[in-house]
Motif scaffolding. Structure first.
Motif, mmCIF file in Angstrom:
data_model
loop_
_atom_site.group_PDB
_atom_site.id
_atom_site.type_symbol
_atom_site.label_atom_id
_atom_site.label_comp_id
_atom_site.label_asym_id
_atom_site.label_seq_id
_atom_site.Cartn_x
_atom_site.Cartn_y
_atom_site.Cartn_z
ATOM 1 N N TYR A 136 -5.729 -3.340 -4.197
ATOM 2 C CA TYR A 136 -4.638 -3.646 -5.113
ATOM 3 C C TYR A 136 -5.187 -3.135 -6.502
ATOM 4 O O TYR A 136 -6.299 -2.733 -7.052
ATOM 5 N N PRO A 137 -4.327 -3.070 -7.329
ATOM 6 C CA PRO A 137 -4.554 -2.500 -8.836
ATOM 7 C C PRO A 137 -5.690 -3.144 -9.508
ATOM 8 O O PRO A 137 -6.577 -2.523 -10.189
ATOM 9 N N HIS A 138 -6.004 -4.500 -9.298
ATOM 10 C CA HIS A 138 -6.865 -5.072 -10.040
ATOM 11 C C HIS A 138 -8.374 -4.866 -9.661
ATOM 12 O O HIS A 138 -9.420 -5.001 -10.312
ATOM 13 N N GLU A 139 -8.252 -4.007 -8.410
ATOM 14 C CA GLU A 139 -9.788 -3.834 -7.743
ATOM 15 C C GLU A 139 -9.968 -2.304 -8.285
ATOM 16 O O GLU A 139 -11.164 -1.820 -7.752
ATOM 17 N N LEU A 140 -9.143 -1.693 -9.131
ATOM 18 C CA LEU A 140 -9.761 -0.512 -9.531
ATOM 19 C C LEU A 140 -10.069 -0.390 -10.945
ATOM 20 O O LEU A 140 -9.435 -1.321 -11.803
ATOM 21 N N SER A 141 -10.817 0.676 -11.279
ATOM 22 C CA SER A 141 -10.935 0.675 -12.892
ATOM 23 C C SER A 141 -9.784 1.324 -13.616
ATOM 24 O O SER A 141 -8.614 1.508 -13.160
ATOM 25 N N GLY A 142 -9.846 1.292 -15.048
ATOM 26 C CA GLY A 142 -8.518 1.809 -15.782
ATOM 27 C C GLY A 142 -8.401 3.200 -15.379
ATOM 28 O O GLY A 142 -7.137 3.548 -15.129
ATOM 29 N N GLY A 143 -9.298 4.089 -15.106
ATOM 30 C CA GLY A 143 -8.940 5.617 -14.970
ATOM 31 C C GLY A 143 -8.685 5.656 -13.672
ATOM 32 O O GLY A 143 -7.877 6.457 -13.362
ATOM 33 N N GLN A 144 -9.007 4.772 -12.778
ATOM 34 C CA GLN A 144 -8.505 4.995 -11.449
ATOM 35 C C GLN A 144 -6.944 4.450 -11.204
ATOM 36 O O GLN A 144 -6.182 5.150 -10.692
ATOM 37 N N GLN A 145 -6.693 3.213 -12.033
ATOM 38 C CA GLN A 145 -5.321 3.010 -12.002
ATOM 39 C C GLN A 145 -4.400 4.179 -12.738
ATOM 40 O O GLN A 145 -3.235 4.281 -12.563
ATOM 41 N N GLN A 146 -5.061 4.658 -13.767
ATOM 42 C CA GLN A 146 -4.112 5.696 -14.276
ATOM 43 C C GLN A 146 -3.682 6.926 -13.414
ATOM 44 O O GLN A 146 -2.667 7.568 -13.325
ATOM 45 N N ARG A 147 -4.776 7.348 -12.447
ATOM 46 C CA ARG A 147 -4.539 8.230 -11.499
ATOM 47 C C ARG A 147 -3.547 7.731 -10.272
ATOM 48 O O ARG A 147 -2.569 8.512 -9.984
ATOM 49 N N VAL A 148 -3.666 6.423 -10.247
ATOM 50 C CA VAL A 148 -2.501 5.777 -9.187
ATOM 51 C C VAL A 148 -1.077 5.871 -9.819
ATOM 52 O O VAL A 148 -0.095 6.503 -9.185
ATOM 53 N N ALA A 149 -0.899 5.743 -11.188
ATOM 54 C CA ALA A 149 0.270 6.088 -12.073
ATOM 55 C C ALA A 149 0.607 7.265 -11.639
ATOM 56 O O ALA A 149 2.061 7.578 -11.618
ATOM 57 N N LEU A 150 -0.158 8.404 -11.931
ATOM 58 C CA LEU A 150 0.295 9.687 -11.872
ATOM 59 C C LEU A 150 0.609 10.162 -10.371
ATOM 60 O O LEU A 150 1.639 10.826 -10.127
ATOM 61 N N ALA A 151 0.078 9.596 -9.424
ATOM 62 C CA ALA A 151 0.370 9.756 -8.053
ATOM 63 C C ALA A 151 1.812 9.024 -7.921
ATOM 64 O O ALA A 151 2.511 9.679 -7.318
ATOM 65 N N ARG A 152 2.030 7.959 -8.352
ATOM 66 C CA ARG A 152 3.182 7.456 -8.154
ATOM 67 C C ARG A 152 4.387 8.128 -8.816
ATOM 68 O O ARG A 152 5.432 8.409 -8.080
ATOM 69 N N ALA A 153 4.044 8.807 -9.902
ATOM 70 C CA ALA A 153 5.131 9.810 -10.421
ATOM 71 C C ALA A 153 5.397 10.911 -9.687
ATOM 72 O O ALA A 153 6.394 11.425 -9.610
ATOM 73 N N LEU A 154 4.322 11.519 -9.125
ATOM 74 C CA LEU A 154 4.289 12.786 -8.318
ATOM 75 C C LEU A 154 5.301 12.409 -7.112
ATOM 76 O O LEU A 154 5.896 13.204 -6.400
ATOM 77 N N ALA A 155 5.025 11.363 -6.634
ATOM 78 C CA ALA A 155 5.686 10.884 -5.202
ATOM 79 C C ALA A 155 7.459 10.988 -5.385
ATOM 80 O O ALA A 155 7.929 11.256 -4.120
ATOM 81 N N GLN A 156 7.727 10.967 -6.663
ATOM 82 C CA GLN A 156 9.133 11.020 -6.611
ATOM 83 C C GLN A 156 9.628 12.645 -6.531
ATOM 84 O O GLN A 156 10.661 12.856 -6.651
ATOM 85 N N ASN A 157 8.560 13.576 -6.546
ATOM 86 C CA ASN A 157 8.839 15.000 -6.589
ATOM 87 C C ASN A 157 9.834 15.193 -7.849
ATOM 88 O O ASN A 157 10.899 16.033 -7.668
ATOM 89 N N PRO A 158 9.463 15.078 -8.823
ATOM 90 C CA PRO A 158 10.057 14.858 -10.494
ATOM 91 C C PRO A 158 10.301 16.321 -10.815
ATOM 92 O O PRO A 158 9.417 17.248 -10.315
#
Length: 366
Positions: A136-158
């Protein structure tokens, strides 16, 4: 400014809040797969431009065009959710009650579980978080959470990824490293990216081209190298990097009389003899030399590891900056000798009273 294979075009856009014009007559052309940055102080209009591109702010004039399709004008506005833009925010904006995998594939929730898991696994590996999808997000560092945010944006195939101060909550060292990693990921996938930041080091790490903004306008649209070595105006010269303005007088073509003597160098400004100017001196223009032609007094010392940044006071009281090997171990109050090594002169016609303090500009990255 024209780019072959233009992907996103902003043409003479104007944005207002009431009667207050925030963005003035701004134009940009961004190529497919190009990574660009809007760089400037808080309040310069950069976030408003990003929000206009995203579809969150209306235009009062001009147009925004993606792949020859009109997204925004003063009379038309395609809704944000129909623009297929990925967004990466400063605060990550992850759903705390969802796992990392569920956050990443949230936009694909109508697809099969197997398809979503495959996509999540692929993107987690891409952003260096393989195997962390069940957390879950709270189990990750700030840098890891930002990587997740990037992955989520990429999942849209934007079509385009928009990033609003994406690294500002992270420590300085992690910001630049993550910016470099994000650049590599977006380049690998050929995705156009636009980032807003006040931090020039982030901009240098991620962008192919940078738009330096001030008062709602673009002051210079250029590579990081040219912003530093060939600033278009005084604002860019003082905003980008560190340096100082040394007073001088034009005494001939490519010749300038200063406190440090007559300086020769290519001068891009056509100024008349006798014209009073300020010349930009960068710390790396100074070369330490025990037998050097010039002498100054150290008034401030900033240890930076392999190098030390010294503030140097000349006999007139003017200050310049020097970046010398730190093993020299010079102390405040000591004299230091140096030579100047300048290939070209960046000069600006004086528009200030020389009685004012034109001291060294300590810019650590805004």
């Amino acid at each position: 400014m024209t780019i072959h294979n233009t992907h996103l075009s902003l043409s003479h856009i104007q944005c207002r809040y009431g009667d207050n014009i925030i963005v003035h007559d701004l134009s940009l052309e961004i190529g497919k797969g190009e990574l660009v940055c809007l760089l400037g102080y808080s309040g310069c209009g950069k976030t408003t431009v990003l929000r206009a591109i995203a579809g969150f702010e209306p235009l009062h004039h001009g147009s925004i065009i993606l792949n020859n399709n009109l997204l925004s004008s003063s009379t038309q506005m395609v809704p944000a959710e129909q623009r297929n833009f990925g967004m990466v925010f400063q605060d990550y904006a992850l759903f705390p009650h969802l796992t990392i995998e569920e956050n990443i594939v949230f936009s694909r929730r109508n697809e099969s579980k197997a398809a979503r898991t495959r996509l999540s696994d692929e993107l987690l590996e891409l952003v260096g978080l393989k195997g962390l999808g069940v957390r879950y997000p709270h189990e990750l560092s700030g840098g890891q959470q930002q990587r997740v945010a990037l992955a989520r944006a990429l999942a849209q195939n934007p079509e385009v990824i928009l990033m609003d101060e994406p690294f500002s909550n992270l420590d300085v060292e992690l910001r630049e490293r993550l910016a470099t990693e994000v650049r590599e990921i977006l380049k690998q996938r050929g995705i156009t990216g636009i980032m807003v930041t006040h931090d020039q080091h982030e901009a240098f790490a991620i962008a192919d081209k940078i738009a330096v903004m001030h008062n709602g306008t673009i002051q210079q649209w250029d590579s990081a190298y040219n912003l530093y070595h060939q600033p278009a105006n005084r604002f860019v010269a003082e905003f980008v990097g560190k340096g100082a303005m040394l007073r001088g007088v034009i005494i001939g073509e490519s010749l300038l009389e200063t406190e440090l003597g007559e300086l020769h160098g290519e001068n891009s400004n056509s100024l008349l003899d006798g014209c009073k100017v300020d010349m930009l001196v960068r710390p790396d223009d100074l070369i330490f030399d025990a037998e050097g032609l010039h002498e100054a007094t150290i008034t401030r010392s900033n240890f930076q590891g392999a190098e030390s940044l010294y503030t140097l006071q000349l006999s007139s009281g003017q200050e310049i900056l020097g970046l010398f090997p730190s093993h020299l171990q010079q102390s405040v109050g000591e004299q230091i000798r140096f030579n100047l090594d300048m290939d070209n002169m960046i000069i600006f016609e004086c528009n200030v009273d020389h009685s004012e303090n034109m001291g060294a500009m300590h810019k650590q990255g805004h």
